[in-house]
Design an enzyme around this catalytic site. Structure first.
Site, mmCIF file in Angstrom:
data_model
loop_
_atom_site.group_PDB
_atom_site.id
_atom_site.type_symbol
_atom_site.label_atom_id
_atom_site.label_comp_id
_atom_site.label_asym_id
_atom_site.label_seq_id
_atom_site.Cartn_x
_atom_site.Cartn_y
_atom_site.Cartn_z
ATOM 1 N N GLY A 1 0.838 -1.191 0.000
ATOM 2 C CA GLY A 1 0.000 0.000 0.000
ATOM 3 C C GLY A 1 0.871 1.237 0.000
ATOM 4 O O GLY A 1 2.028 1.210 -0.439
ATOM 5 N N THR B 1 1.214 4.595 4.962
ATOM 6 C CA THR B 1 0.587 3.514 5.735
ATOM 7 C C THR B 1 1.654 2.508 6.189
ATOM 8 O O THR B 1 1.624 2.027 7.322
ATOM 9 C CB THR B 1 -0.488 2.791 4.886
ATOM 10 O OG1 THR B 1 -1.266 3.758 4.196
ATOM 11 C CG2 THR B 1 -1.384 1.938 5.744
ATOM 12 N N GLY B 2 2.593 2.226 5.310
ATOM 13 C CA GLY B 2 3.679 1.301 5.652
ATOM 14 C C GLY B 2 4.488 1.798 6.844
ATOM 15 O O GLY B 2 4.881 1.025 7.729
ATOM 16 N N CYS C 1 1.860 0.600 -8.828
ATOM 17 C CA CYS C 1 3.039 1.053 -8.080
ATOM 18 C C CYS C 1 4.275 1.105 -8.974
ATOM 19 O O CYS C 1 5.215 1.824 -8.694
ATOM 20 C CB CYS C 1 3.281 0.120 -6.901
ATOM 21 S SG CYS C 1 3.373 -1.594 -7.402
ATOM 22 N N GLU D 1 9.117 -9.813 -2.798
ATOM 23 C CA GLU D 1 8.077 -10.791 -3.086
ATOM 24 C C GLU D 1 8.496 -11.559 -4.331
ATOM 25 O O GLU D 1 9.423 -11.185 -5.039
ATOM 26 C CB GLU D 1 6.742 -10.084 -3.334
ATOM 27 C CG GLU D 1 6.335 -9.264 -2.129
ATOM 28 C CD GLU D 1 4.850 -9.026 -2.023
ATOM 29 O OE1 GLU D 1 4.233 -9.637 -1.137
ATOM 30 O OE2 GLU D 1 4.330 -8.221 -2.789
HETATM 31 P P1 NAD Z 1 -3.379 2.181 1.441
HETATM 32 O O1 NAD Z 1 -2.077 2.236 2.142
HETATM 33 O O2 NAD Z 1 -4.345 3.290 1.640
HETATM 34 O O3 NAD Z 1 -4.174 0.857 1.847
HETATM 35 C C1 NAD Z 1 -3.608 -0.438 1.706
HETATM 36 C C2 NAD Z 1 -4.227 -1.356 2.753
HETATM 37 O O4 NAD Z 1 -3.845 -0.889 4.054
HETATM 38 C C3 NAD Z 1 -5.754 -1.380 2.740
HETATM 39 O O5 NAD Z 1 -6.196 -2.704 2.982
HETATM 40 C C4 NAD Z 1 -6.095 -0.450 3.889
HETATM 41 O O6 NAD Z 1 -7.368 -0.739 4.452
HETATM 42 C C5 NAD Z 1 -4.975 -0.765 4.877
HETATM 43 N N1 NAD Z 1 -4.703 0.281 5.872
HETATM 44 C C6 NAD Z 1 -4.983 1.604 5.815
HETATM 45 N N2 NAD Z 1 -4.557 2.230 6.927
HETATM 46 C C7 NAD Z 1 -3.980 1.277 7.713
HETATM 47 C C8 NAD Z 1 -3.334 1.303 8.992
HETATM 48 N N3 NAD Z 1 -3.210 2.417 9.699
HETATM 49 N N4 NAD Z 1 -2.848 0.145 9.479
HETATM 50 C C9 NAD Z 1 -2.942 -0.992 8.779
HETATM 51 N N5 NAD Z 1 -3.555 -1.083 7.579
HETATM 52 C C10 NAD Z 1 -4.064 0.044 7.049
HETATM 53 O O7 NAD Z 1 -3.030 1.972 -0.101
HETATM 54 P P2 NAD Z 1 -4.044 1.919 -1.330
HETATM 55 O O8 NAD Z 1 -4.522 3.309 -1.592
HETATM 56 O O9 NAD Z 1 -5.035 0.816 -1.130
HETATM 57 O O10 NAD Z 1 -3.063 1.431 -2.493
HETATM 58 C C11 NAD Z 1 -2.322 2.303 -3.259
HETATM 59 C C12 NAD Z 1 -0.879 2.370 -2.795
HETATM 60 O O11 NAD Z 1 -0.315 1.070 -2.797
HETATM 61 C C13 NAD Z 1 0.026 3.190 -3.689
HETATM 62 O O12 NAD Z 1 0.888 3.986 -2.908
HETATM 63 C C14 NAD Z 1 0.833 2.150 -4.433
HETATM 64 O O13 NAD Z 1 2.075 2.572 -4.916
HETATM 65 C C15 NAD Z 1 0.954 1.082 -3.426
HETATM 66 N N6 NAD Z 1 1.230 -0.202 -4.061
HETATM 67 C C16 NAD Z 1 2.481 -0.741 -3.956
HETATM 68 C C17 NAD Z 1 2.776 -1.948 -4.575
HETATM 69 C C18 NAD Z 1 4.148 -2.569 -4.479
HETATM 70 O O14 NAD Z 1 4.282 -3.745 -4.743
HETATM 71 N N7 NAD Z 1 5.177 -1.833 -4.089
HETATM 72 C C19 NAD Z 1 1.788 -2.607 -5.295
HETATM 73 C C20 NAD Z 1 0.523 -2.033 -5.386
HETATM 74 C C21 NAD Z 1 0.255 -0.837 -4.743
#
Ligand code: NAD
Length: 471
Positions: free
Chosen positions: A221, A225-226, A277, A451
């Protein structure tokens, strides 16, 4: 209503998620949202299932995963349709993704009995061996852009190595994860080995990251968030692997075929409506080719078929939500304020749904927010360069380091630049980022861990050293 999957039970949860179809903007399904007690139950179910599942031989686990893969393959059309409707991605792409899910499960079924420890020549008589042991309950938290693909990149290695799983899909896209959970049970995963709990990230995801019975969080994500998950996980020294955001470079030298480079430059950023991403969202072009390349990209972009994701000829569907379209439009407005040159696109077509035509901005520079920030929508910036060193410096001028491409026919230059670019994945004369058998992941703030391939298995196991005294 689609219910939670906890053990072998379907539960109503503590609330409801209303799922929208982005191509129409209309409701598509109602899904149960897990509450705090549901999450505790899911973790307890996974914990209870762990001894038996991790105690099986790898060969026995693999048999179940091979069946899981075959069942997914039998349901490719159903899963593709679900994903195309829920995410708004073109049906052809969704079909590829559903097949990729089956391929991923098959790969990790095959890998299960090919991943092992070693014997070590220690300084004492006796025998020293290493074991690769499952971690326990693993929490998988996944985003909405490739919901079932990203879930399976984690499920495959987690289950193959003997962990049990609680999977939390994104609230916008919970449907394919729930269907995968059902197919997993049908394939013979013991109840509790795979639990699926849609729910709000800020509460359920957060609770998972703090939970004392969760050994590891595998997350994909946003970088922000990470960061939060890593901080929360620190309290229990939880293992984390993170796949985060990107702003990947696409470096194009003047010695390449301009039409081919332009086609790839557009496809690699506008696929999945830019919500990728790995999107090569910064096109960095040698100045002598620059005007022609921008012109060729504009021709490709203007001709792109944007529309109904269920039509086979569609190349780009809608973005996921009204909020995502608004956010991309804010960057389009910002591009003009920051002094980038508008080339084409960015209009809302008539009709319902969250559609936005892909757009190009040229004459961009590092330091502009449209260059530095991840937009995650169908918009690309083009930047000119004069020397190889400048191209590398622009490419590396980012907090991110996930993916990238490099176009040249000069072999020595390709090797030099491929080494110098600070990304976890780089393709030369290609825009592909993902190979099931090869490691995938980011440098810098794009992530932690890898991964895919055999590398992923390391991130779902603890290494244990065992010494046998023989004297
Ligand atoms: P996001 O971080 O908003 O959400 C991802 C997940 O995290 C969801 O299931 C969400 O409910 C959960 N989440 C939200 N807040 C949280 C918290 N405080 N604690 C734990 N979990 C929580 O991301 P998104 O908008 O769903 O996805 C888009 C993002 O993901 C972009 O930044 C994109 O670059 C990234 N992404 C990265 C990869 C990769 O492999 N590097 C792949 C796909 C997407």
């Amino acid at each position: 209503m689609h219910q939670l999957i906890i053990g072998d039970r379907r539960l109503k949860g503590a609330g409801t998620i209303s799922v929208t179809e982005p191509a129409t903007g209309r409701p598509m399904a109602e899904v149960a949202a897990a509450g705090s007690e549901d999450l505790d139950q899911a973790v307890a179910a996974a914990k209870a299932a762990f001894p038996e599942w991790s105690g099986r031989t790898a060969v026995a686990r693999a048999e179940v995963l091979f069946r899981f893969s075959s069942l997914v393959r039998e349901h490719v059309e159903e899963l593709a349709l679900l994903e195309a409707r829920n995410v708004g991605k073109p049906i052809g792409d969704a079909r590829w993704e559903a097949n990729h899910v089956a391929d991923t499960l098959r790969y990790y079924a095959g890998a299960a009995d090919k991943f092992f420890g070693e014997t070590v020549q220690v300084g004492k008589p006796g025998l020293d061996i290493t074991l690769r042991q499952a971690m326990g309950v693993v929490g998988l938290i996944v985003p909405w852009n490739f919901p079932m693909v990203i879930a399976t990149w984690k499920l495959g290695p987690a289950l193959a190595t003997g962990n049990t799983v609680v999977l939390k899909p994104a609230s916008l896209t919970p449907l394919s994860a729930l269907r995968l959970g059902e197919l997993g049970l049908e394939a013979g995963l013991p109840p509790g080995v795979l639990n699926v709990v849609p729910g709000p990230g800020a509460r359920i995801g957060q609770q998972m990251s703090a939970h004392p019975d969760v050994a590891k969080i595998a997350f994909t994500g946003e970088t922000e968030t990470g960061r939060r998950i890593m901080a929360t996980a620190a309290a229990t020294i939880k293992r984390v692997s993170l796949e985060l955001g990107g702003k990947s470079p696409n470096i194009i030298f003047a010695d390449v075929d301009v039409e081919e480079a332009a086609r790839h430059a557009c496809a690699s950023v506008f696929a999945n409506a830019g919500q990728d991403c790995c999107a090569r969202a910064r096109v960095i072009v040698e100045r002598s080719l620059y005007p022609r390349l921008v012109e060729a990209m504009a021709a490709v972009t203007t001709a792109m078929k944007v529309g109904d994701p269920l039509k086979e000829t569609t190349e780009m569907g809608p973005v996921i939500s009204a909020a995502q379209r608004d956010s991309t439009e804010r960057y389009i407005a910002l591009a003009r304020q920051e002094g980038a040159r508008y080339v084409c696109g960015g209009e809302r077509p008539d009709g319902d749904g969250f559609f936005l035509r892909p757009s190009i901005f040229a004459d961009a520079k590092p330091g502009m927010r449209i260059v530095d920030e991840e937009i995650f929508g169908p918009m690309v910036v083009v930047i000119p360069f004069d020397t190889e060193a400048e191209a590398v410096s622009i490419a590396n001028d980012s907090i991110y380091g996930l993916s990238g491409s490099l176009w040249t026919n000069d072999l020595k230059r390709a090797l030099r630049v491929a080494r110098a670019v600070r990304t976890g994945v780089l393709s030369v004369n290609s825009s592909s980022s993902v190979h099931l058998q090869a490691p995938f992941g980011g440098f810098k703030q794009s992530g932690l861990g890898r991964e895919l391939g055999m590398h992923a298995l390391e991130h779902y196991t603890e290494i244990k050293n065992v010494y046998f005294e023989t004297n």
